[in-house]
Design a protein around this motif. Structure first.
Motif, short mmCIF file in Angstrom:
data_model
loop_
_atom_site.label_atom_id
_atom_site.label_comp_id
_atom_site.label_asym_id
_atom_site.label_seq_id
_atom_site.Cartn_x
_atom_site.Cartn_y
_atom_site.Cartn_z
N HIS A 272 0.82 -1.22 0.00
CA HIS A 272 0.00 0.00 0.00
C HIS A 272 0.85 1.26 0.00
CE1 HIS A 272 -2.73 -3.16 1.84
NE2 HIS A 272 -3.33 -2.83 0.71
N TYR A 273 2.17 1.08 -0.17
CA TYR A 273 3.11 2.20 -0.30
C TYR A 273 3.93 1.93 -1.55
CZ TYR A 273 6.03 -1.45 1.68
OH TYR A 273 6.66 -2.65 1.89
N TYR A 274 4.63 2.95 -2.03
CA TYR A 274 5.38 2.77 -3.27
C TYR A 274 6.68 2.03 -3.02
CZ TYR A 274 8.09 3.38 -7.41
OH TYR A 274 8.84 3.12 -8.53
N ASP A 275 6.90 0.98 -3.79
CA ASP A 275 8.18 0.25 -3.78
C ASP A 275 8.41 -0.21 -5.22
OD1 ASP A 275 10.26 -1.65 -3.60
OD2 ASP A 275 9.69 -2.17 -1.55
N SER A 276 9.53 0.23 -5.79
CA SER A 276 9.80 -0.07 -7.21
C SER A 276 9.90 -1.59 -7.44
CB SER A 276 11.09 0.61 -7.66
OG SER A 276 12.17 0.10 -6.88
N ARG A 277 10.16 -2.33 -6.35
CA ARG A 277 10.29 -3.80 -6.52
C ARG A 277 8.95 -4.48 -6.73
NH1 ARG A 277 13.73 -4.48 -1.14
NH2 ARG A 277 12.14 -2.95 -0.60
N ALA A 278 7.84 -3.76 -6.52
CA ALA A 278 6.52 -4.35 -6.76
C ALA A 278 6.25 -4.27 -8.27
CB ALA A 278 5.45 -3.61 -5.97
N SER A 279 7.06 -5.01 -9.03
CA SER A 279 7.09 -4.82 -10.49
C SER A 279 6.20 -5.81 -11.24
CB SER A 279 8.54 -4.95 -10.98
OG SER A 279 9.05 -6.20 -10.57
N THR A 280 5.52 -6.69 -10.52
CA THR A 280 4.61 -7.63 -11.18
C THR A 280 3.59 -6.86 -12.02
OG1 THR A 280 4.84 -9.21 -9.38
CG2 THR A 280 2.90 -9.47 -10.78
N ILE A 281 3.45 -7.28 -13.27
CA ILE A 281 2.54 -6.58 -14.17
C ILE A 281 1.12 -7.12 -13.98
CG2 ILE A 281 1.99 -6.12 -16.61
CD1 ILE A 281 4.56 -4.74 -15.60
N MET A 282 0.17 -6.21 -13.85
CA MET A 282 -1.24 -6.60 -13.72
C MET A 282 -1.73 -7.13 -15.07
SD MET A 282 -2.75 -3.58 -11.26
CE MET A 282 -1.72 -2.15 -11.58
N ARG A 283 -2.42 -8.26 -15.04
CA ARG A 283 -2.93 -8.90 -16.25
C ARG A 283 -4.43 -9.14 -16.11
NH1 ARG A 283 1.31 -8.16 -19.55
NH2 ARG A 283 3.23 -9.04 -18.71
N PRO A 284 -5.18 -9.04 -17.21
CA PRO A 284 -6.62 -9.33 -17.13
C PRO A 284 -6.86 -10.73 -16.56
CG PRO A 284 -6.08 -8.34 -19.25
CD PRO A 284 -4.77 -8.61 -18.56
N GLY A 285 -7.77 -10.82 -15.61
CA GLY A 285 -8.08 -12.11 -14.99
C GLY A 285 -7.43 -12.29 -13.63
N MET A 286 -6.48 -11.40 -13.27
CA MET A 286 -5.89 -11.47 -11.93
C MET A 286 -6.89 -10.96 -10.89
SD MET A 286 -2.06 -10.00 -12.03
CE MET A 286 -0.69 -10.94 -12.69
N THR A 287 -6.88 -11.57 -9.71
CA THR A 287 -7.74 -11.12 -8.61
C THR A 287 -6.91 -10.95 -7.35
OG1 THR A 287 -8.26 -13.45 -8.20
CG2 THR A 287 -9.89 -12.18 -9.45
N PHE A 288 -7.09 -9.83 -6.69
CA PHE A 288 -6.36 -9.56 -5.44
C PHE A 288 -7.13 -8.54 -4.63
CE2 PHE A 288 -4.34 -7.25 -9.01
CZ PHE A 288 -4.57 -5.93 -8.65
N THR A 289 -6.67 -8.35 -3.39
CA THR A 289 -7.32 -7.36 -2.53
C THR A 289 -6.47 -6.10 -2.45
OG1 THR A 289 -6.24 -7.96 -0.44
CG2 THR A 289 -8.20 -9.23 -1.06
N ILE A 290 -7.14 -4.99 -2.18
CA ILE A 290 -6.48 -3.72 -1.86
C ILE A 290 -7.07 -3.31 -0.51
CG2 ILE A 290 -6.16 -1.31 -2.56
CD1 ILE A 290 -6.47 -2.24 -5.48
N GLU A 291 -6.23 -3.15 0.50
CA GLU A 291 -6.75 -2.98 1.87
C GLU A 291 -5.83 -2.12 2.74
OE1 GLU A 291 -6.58 -6.69 4.23
OE2 GLU A 291 -6.11 -7.74 2.39
N PRO A 292 -5.62 -0.85 2.35
CA PRO A 292 -4.67 -0.02 3.09
C PRO A 292 -5.08 0.25 4.53
CG PRO A 292 -5.96 1.32 1.56
CD PRO A 292 -6.26 -0.12 1.25
N MET A 293 -4.09 0.19 5.42
CA MET A 293 -4.25 0.57 6.82
C MET A 293 -3.49 1.87 7.01
SD MET A 293 -3.53 -3.30 7.72
CE MET A 293 -3.26 -3.45 5.94
N ILE A 294 -4.20 2.92 7.39
CA ILE A 294 -3.65 4.28 7.46
C ILE A 294 -3.69 4.73 8.92
CG2 ILE A 294 -3.90 6.64 6.59
CD1 ILE A 294 -3.27 4.56 4.39
N THR A 295 -2.60 5.37 9.37
CA THR A 295 -2.48 5.72 10.80
C THR A 295 -2.34 7.23 11.01
OG1 THR A 295 -0.06 5.54 10.77
CG2 THR A 295 -1.29 3.53 11.26
N LEU A 296 -2.79 7.68 12.19
CA LEU A 296 -2.57 9.07 12.59
C LEU A 296 -1.13 9.30 13.02
CD1 LEU A 296 -5.73 9.92 14.77
CD2 LEU A 296 -5.22 10.71 12.45
#
Ligand code: MF3
Ligand code: CO
Ligand code: CO
Length: 330
Positions: free
Chosen positions: A252-276
């Motif tokens: 949920h933060y930027y990291d250039s190593r997260a280089s996996t390319i999104m492809r049609p048919g992929m399924t995943f969650t997006i679930e950011p935890m944000i703090t004060l």
């Protein structure tokens, strides 16, 4: 010789930081009870819930042991159709659970309803016995980042409470969560929750075939930066399908190593935890409940998404989902 028993109830007027603690321990207040003032206290947890035998169970349901196997990252149209159904079902249960949130209500009682609603819909509550987890949902209040176990603590006016539900239906999982207000919530917490939901949607809108997963974390981070909020790094989004968690990691933060390319048919969650405050966490003695190390509040939203030929499909979204800032509610 006897000594006075230490008191366990805080008085209305609290001592100054360097004065003796009100509990009679003889230690300075700041070294004793001051640390836990205003924190969520663990309640009683009832035994693991059971699911009737006619409900189709995931492989870990009987052993508590999760044995991962390779499943295709690109789902077949048949699997996608099933994931649409389990996603819609989880979204419906989450929205109904949100309506129960009120001062005085225990997270245990909300979880019991969630349990019954999944079973009525012919779904197994995926969290039950997942690595031994005992309940049908996670309920994470105030400084709890995630994986709070529903218990006997009544919600208090002014709390914020995340409810995370996952249902297993037709052999696939749908995973979604939202943070709800308990009665009157202070403006700082209201803003945290609003911005966290907006950030979740910024992340979702960054989902595009041909682009790297790092686009998602960048969009989330960019949205919360002006508020100087923290983005939790220790817990991430995940691939999902026949298995609750698969190998895809969604930071949920930027990291250039997260280089996996999104492809049609992929399924995943997006679930950011944000703090004060800090993004560092501690675990309660139950080994599940993750809290911010500084005790400041944190919020989260989650959707299960599908990469399509031209963008994204939110499998746990749609009108009726517990998402006031979702595109269809804006
Ligand atoms: N639903 C959570 C997630 O978003 C996982 C909960 S697993 C549990 O990934 F065991 F803590 F329930
Ligand atoms: Co999840
Ligand atoms: Co979840």
């Amino acid at each position: 010789m006897t000594s006075l028993p230490a008191s366990s109830v805080a008085p209305a007027a609290l001592p100054k930081a360097n004065d003796p603690c009100w509990c009679g321990s003889g230690r300075k207040y700041k070294r004793c009870h001051k640390k836990s003032e205003g924190r969520v206290l663990p309640g009683e947890v009832t035994p693991m819930r059971s699911v009737p035998p006619q409900i189709n169970r995931p492989p870990y349901a009987d052993t508590g042991e999760f044995v991962p196997y390779d499943e295709p990252r690109i789902k077949s149209p048949e699997t996608i159709a099933k994931m649409r159904a389990s996603g819609a079902l989880a979204a419906e249960v989450l929205a109904k659970a949100g309506e129960l949130v009120a001062p005085g209500v225990t997270t245990e009682s909300i979880d019991l309803q969630i349990h019954e609603w999944f079973i009525e819909r012919n779904a197994y509550p995926s969290t039950i016995n997942y690595h031994g987890y005992p309940k049908a949902s996670c309920t994470s209040v105030n400084e709890v980042i995630c994986h709070g176990i529903p218990d006997s603590r009544p919600l208090q006016d002014g709390d914020i409470c995340n409810i995370d539900v996952t249902g297993y239906h037709q052999g696939v999982h749908g995973d979604t969560n939202a943070t709800f207000f308990v009665g009157d919530v202070d403006p700082e917490s209201q803003q945290l929750v609003r911005v966290t939901e907006e950030a979740t949607w910024k992340g979702i809108e960054a989902v595009k075939p041909g682009r790297p997963l790092s686009d998602i974390g960048r969009a989330i981070e960019d949205h919360v930066k002006p508020y100087r909020y923290g983005v939790v790094r220790a817990f991430v989004g995940h691939g999902i399908g026949e298995q609750f968690h698969t190998d895809i990691q969604v930071l949920h933060y930027y990291d250039s190593r997260a280089s996996t390319i999104m492809r049609p048919g992929m399924t995943f969650t997006i679930e950011p935890m944000i703090t004060l405050g800090t993004v560092n966490y501690k675990l309660w003695n139950d080994d599940w409940t993750a809290v911010t190390a500084d005790g400041k509040r944190t919020a989260q939203f989650e959707h299960t998404v599908l990469v399509t030929d031209d963008g994204v499909d939110v499998l746990t979204g749609g009108p009726g989902a517990a998402s006031p800032t979702a595109p269809w509610n804006r």
